[in-house]
Design an enzyme around this catalytic site. Structure first.
Site, PDB file in Angstrom:
ATOM      1  N   ARG A   1     -82.480   2.459  -8.035  1.00 12.64           N
ATOM      2  CA  ARG A   1     -83.047   3.277  -8.223  1.00 12.64           C
ATOM      3  C   ARG A   1     -83.493   3.444  -9.840  1.00 12.64           C
ATOM      4  O   ARG A   1     -82.450   3.022 -10.677  1.00 12.64           O
ATOM      5  CB  ARG A   1     -82.428   4.856  -7.924  1.00 12.64           C
ATOM      6  CG  ARG A   1     -83.354   5.998  -8.211  1.00 12.64           C
ATOM      7  CD  ARG A   1     -84.317   5.899  -7.393  1.00 12.64           C
ATOM      8  NE  ARG A   1     -84.838   7.299  -7.179  1.00 12.64           N
ATOM      9  CZ  ARG A   1     -86.281   7.855  -6.862  1.00 12.64           C
ATOM     10  NH1 ARG A   1     -86.768   6.886  -6.168  1.00 12.64           N
ATOM     11  NH2 ARG A   1     -86.409   9.222  -6.540  1.00 12.64           N
TER      12      ARG A   1
ATOM     13  N   THR B   1     -94.676   4.079  -1.803  1.00 18.05           N
ATOM     14  CA  THR B   1     -93.600   3.532  -1.258  1.00 18.05           C
ATOM     15  C   THR B   1     -93.607   2.770  -0.079  1.00 18.05           C
ATOM     16  O   THR B   1     -94.629   3.001   0.446  1.00 18.05           O
ATOM     17  CB  THR B   1     -92.312   4.785  -0.676  1.00 18.05           C
ATOM     18  OG1 THR B   1     -92.376   5.708  -1.809  1.00 18.05           O
ATOM     19  CG2 THR B   1     -91.171   4.132  -0.476  1.00 18.05           C
TER      20      THR B   1
ATOM     21  N   ASN C   1     -93.295   4.950  -6.415  1.00 16.54           N
ATOM     22  CA  ASN C   1     -93.463   6.636  -6.231  1.00 16.54           C
ATOM     23  C   ASN C   1     -94.907   6.756  -5.733  1.00 16.54           C
ATOM     24  O   ASN C   1     -95.141   6.669  -4.697  1.00 16.54           O
ATOM     25  CB  ASN C   1     -93.015   7.493  -7.361  1.00 16.54           C
ATOM     26  CG  ASN C   1     -93.158   8.648  -6.941  1.00 16.54           C
ATOM     27  OD1 ASN C   1     -92.844   9.241  -5.692  1.00 16.54           O
ATOM     28  ND2 ASN C   1     -93.280   9.644  -7.819  1.00 16.54           N
TER      29      ASN C   1
ATOM     30  N   ASP D   1     -90.060  12.291  -9.561  1.00  9.69           N
ATOM     31  CA  ASP D   1     -89.043  12.856  -8.519  1.00  9.69           C
ATOM     32  C   ASP D   1     -87.865  13.916  -9.144  1.00  9.69           C
ATOM     33  O   ASP D   1     -87.162  14.338  -8.277  1.00  9.69           O
ATOM     34  CB  ASP D   1     -88.328  11.491  -7.746  1.00  9.69           C
ATOM     35  CG  ASP D   1     -89.344  11.006  -6.572  1.00  9.69           C
ATOM     36  OD1 ASP D   1     -90.229  11.716  -6.245  1.00  9.69           O
ATOM     37  OD2 ASP D   1     -88.975  10.106  -6.244  1.00  9.69           O
TER      38      ASP D   1
ATOM     39  N   SER E   1     -83.765  10.961  -4.984  1.00  8.37           N
ATOM     40  CA  SER E   1     -84.819  10.155  -4.009  1.00  8.37           C
ATOM     41  C   SER E   1     -84.747  10.821  -2.589  1.00  8.37           C
ATOM     42  O   SER E   1     -83.832  11.476  -2.221  1.00  8.37           O
ATOM     43  CB  SER E   1     -84.556   8.847  -3.795  1.00  8.37           C
ATOM     44  OG  SER E   1     -85.233   8.035  -2.716  1.00  8.37           O
TER      45      SER E   1
ATOM     46  N   GLY F   1     -93.117   7.890   2.390  1.00  4.73           N
ATOM     47  CA  GLY F   1     -93.717   9.207   2.510  1.00  4.73           C
ATOM     48  C   GLY F   1     -92.760  10.236   2.001  1.00  4.73           C
ATOM     49  O   GLY F   1     -92.967  11.610   2.365  1.00  4.73           O
ATOM     50  N   GLY F   2     -92.195  10.094   0.805  1.00 10.16           N
ATOM     51  CA  GLY F   2     -91.658  11.052  -0.005  1.00 10.16           C
ATOM     52  C   GLY F   2     -90.587  11.904   0.840  1.00 10.16           C
ATOM     53  O   GLY F   2     -89.799  11.308   1.687  1.00 10.16           O
TER      54      GLY F   2
END
Ligand code: DON
Length: 578
Positions: A119, A389, A409, A431, A460, A482-483
């Site tokens: 990350r 993503t 993102n 985020d 995340s 898709g978050g």
């Protein structure tokens, strides 16, 4: 429309186009190929693909082929995953990246389970209120667009570490297909063409304008698309390892562009970046074992908490019924309330992982669910949370499997493209809870645990997951983009297979639902609910909202004699087996 909303709308254009070409009916929707899935992809590829020896499923046919090429050369699943990851950075710049980050979940046939967290981290000069306009007290759009939006990229470090520990080949070997695709180019397909066109207003503000819009428009489908600067960067990484990215001419190019555009990432930030090995979250569901991603992703905890709650109900009501949908929504509501308030980078906040993933806690929460009434999500207290993503799944002949989700993102990240480096930078800073209590790009309202601190990883939702069958063999390899919808989608694909006995193809096509506690609404894809079921859910007190495609998953399932791969039926991509 605010600039933040406008930006989100632009990011979602490709997904919306993909989804508008899908018509779902029951669990076996017919997919209208429309005009979106041209070139390397097509309806045929949305059908399950069989491979007797191995499988790669990703959002880019060329990247899946790159992974399969490495498998055929005798590489293992990790070698192939890293090959696919670098190839995605070339052929799927929407989300594939070297300027972003991700999470890789590995399960080796000998029983070793490992997760690597690459990350991004907040730059050293980041500060808690850097995205709050001092004059108005309101959030600016700088966490999503332009130079200030980027965290320090982790993808190169993470992929190199994964390869060194679990791979069998050199970086140069596994990166060869990506370098070839960048250097010799590939045929522009209509999916990439449309995606570039849809994002032209944003991307043309930055240095990628000349490469991606020569003569003012995206290169026409069918033209050869060469990325010489990216090829050079990849060659440096292949030759020098992570130092080819975090030091030397690529680092100089990155830092120079940051300075030029008012960004804050320095050489010191790049030098300090480290990927972290994590212990995957191991949980069980009706005798199956799941390995999924711990913090700095919320994905694993939130999925585990949800599935533990659902498990307490014994066999679940049938897919598509009001009773099932209600339970799913109520379980997600509860686990997202915890997620949004309590989770953050474990190096900075104490994450109650044991508690949130325990069966006892799930039982307690399950006891608060009324079978015919929706609970209202309480107003956000601690101060709440968060979406382009791409997920890819890989399996090899020995039974090693790799589940990886990686992201910039938003689509094409911050829009910033590094001249001489040849890649896009992420906008992952969004985020964080840039203003605890205010919604981010994905409407997530998050708290203090995810506030900005220099060097901290932003929370995340990525949930690359591996499910083992009751004999302890890898059964499913799945994840999504898709978050926050990643969590709900991965959970549903898994439940569709192990609870509802669907084939992987049906499990991936089945219309999806999403609830993230706040906003307090249940998003439903077309075809998910019959009118009668919708009426019942409304009578239970749910607010229903139609949604386009909820998330973008790519999955693999073990079957007799090999592997089945299924790429996201709502979008582009390809599963390639051999
Ligand atoms: O890490 C996260 O949760 C987000 N940055 C993921 C973004 C994403 O999935 C966008 N895709 N549609």
């Amino acid at each position: 429309m605010s600039r933040r909303l406008l930006r989100l709308a632009l990011l979602l254009v490709p997904v919306a186009i993909a989804v508008s070409s899908c018509r779902h009916g029951g669990t076996r929707p017919t997919v209208d190929i429309g005009t979106y899935l041209g070139g390397q992809t097509g309806l045929v590829q949305a059908e399950p693909v069989f491979g007797a020896h191995g499988m790669v499923a990703s959002n880019s046919g060329l990247a899946s082929e790159a992974g399969a090429e490495i498998l055929k050369q005798g590489g293992n699943a990790v070698d192939a995953a890293v090959a696919t990851g670098f190839a995605l950075a070339v052929t799927y710049p929407f989300a594939g990246n070297i300027g972003g980050g991700g999470f890789m979940n590995i399960h080796m046939a000998d029983g070793r389970a490992a997760a690597i967290d690459y990350r991004e981290v907040a730059p050293l000069a980041a500060s808690r209120d850097m995205y709050v306009d001092p004059a108005t007290g309101k959030l600016t759009n700088k966490s999503t667009l332009g130079h200030l939006a980027s965290g320090v990229p982790g993808s190169v470090a993470g992929m190199a570490d994964a390869l060194a520990k679990y791979g069998t080949m050199t970086l140069a070997q596994v990166m060869a297909p990506a370098i070839r695709l960048a250097k010799d180019g590939f045929e522009m397909d209509s999916a990439l063409f449309r995606s570039l066109r849809g994002n032209k207003n944003v991307l043309s503000q930055f240095a990628g304008k000349d490469l991606f819009y020569p003569g003012g428009d995206a290169p026409a489908p069918g033209t050869r698309f060469v990325q010489a600067e990216l090829a050079h960067t990849l060659e440096l990484i292949a030759a020098k390892g992570p130092a080819g990215f975090y030091e030397g001419e690529v680092a100089d190019a990155l830092v120079a562009e940051e300075k030029r555009g008012g960004g804050i990432i320095t050489h010191e930030d790049l030098k300090r970046y480290k990927a972290e090995w994590r212990t995957p979250i191991k949980s069980t569901y009706r005798g199956y074992t799941l390995y999924t991603m711990p913090p700095a992703s919320s994905g694993g905890i939130t999925m585990t908490e949800t599935m533990n709650i659902l498990e307490t109900f014994g066999p679940l009501p049938k897919y598509g019924t009001a009773a099932y949908t209600h339970l799913l929504a109520e379980a997600f509501r509860r686990s997202f309330i915890d997620r949004n308030a309590k989770l953050g980078d474990p190096a900075f906040v104490k994450v109650p992982l044991e508690q949130l993933t325990s069966k006892a806690y799930a039982k307690e929460l399950a006891g608060t669910i009324d079978r015919t009434h929706a609970t209202k999500t309480p107003a956000f207290k601690s101060g709440a949370e968060p979406d382009h993503t791409t997920h890819y799944s890989v399996a090899d002949n020995s039974g090693n499997v790799v589940s990886t989700t990686t992201t910039l993102n938003g689509g094409y990240g911050s829009g910033v493209w590094i001249p001489k480096g040849g890649f896009f930078m992420n906008n992952e800073m969004d985020d964080f809870a840039a203003q605890p209590g205010s919604p981010n790009m994905f409407g997530l309202v998050q708290g203090e645990a995810n506030a900005i601190v220099p060097g901290k990883r932003m929370l995340s939702a990525m949930a690359p997951t591996i499910v083992m069958d009751r004999d302890g063999k890898a059964l499913l390899v799945v994840g999504a983009a898709g978050g926050p919808r990643i969590i709900t989608t991965v959970t549903q694909v898994i439940l569709n297979v192990i609870e509802h006995d669907m084939s992987l193809g049906d499990a991936m096509r089945a219309p999806r639902l999403h609830h993230q506690s706040l906003p307090d609404e249940l998003l439903v894809e077309d075809g998910a609910l019959s009118p009668a079921v919708s009426d019942s859910l409304k009578a239970f007190g749910h607010t229903l909202k139609r949604a386009g495609g909820l998330a973008n998953a790519n999955g693999i399932m073990r079957v007799k004699g090999g592997w089945i791969g299924v790429r996201e039926p709502r979008s582009a991509g390809k599963a390639v087996g051999y």
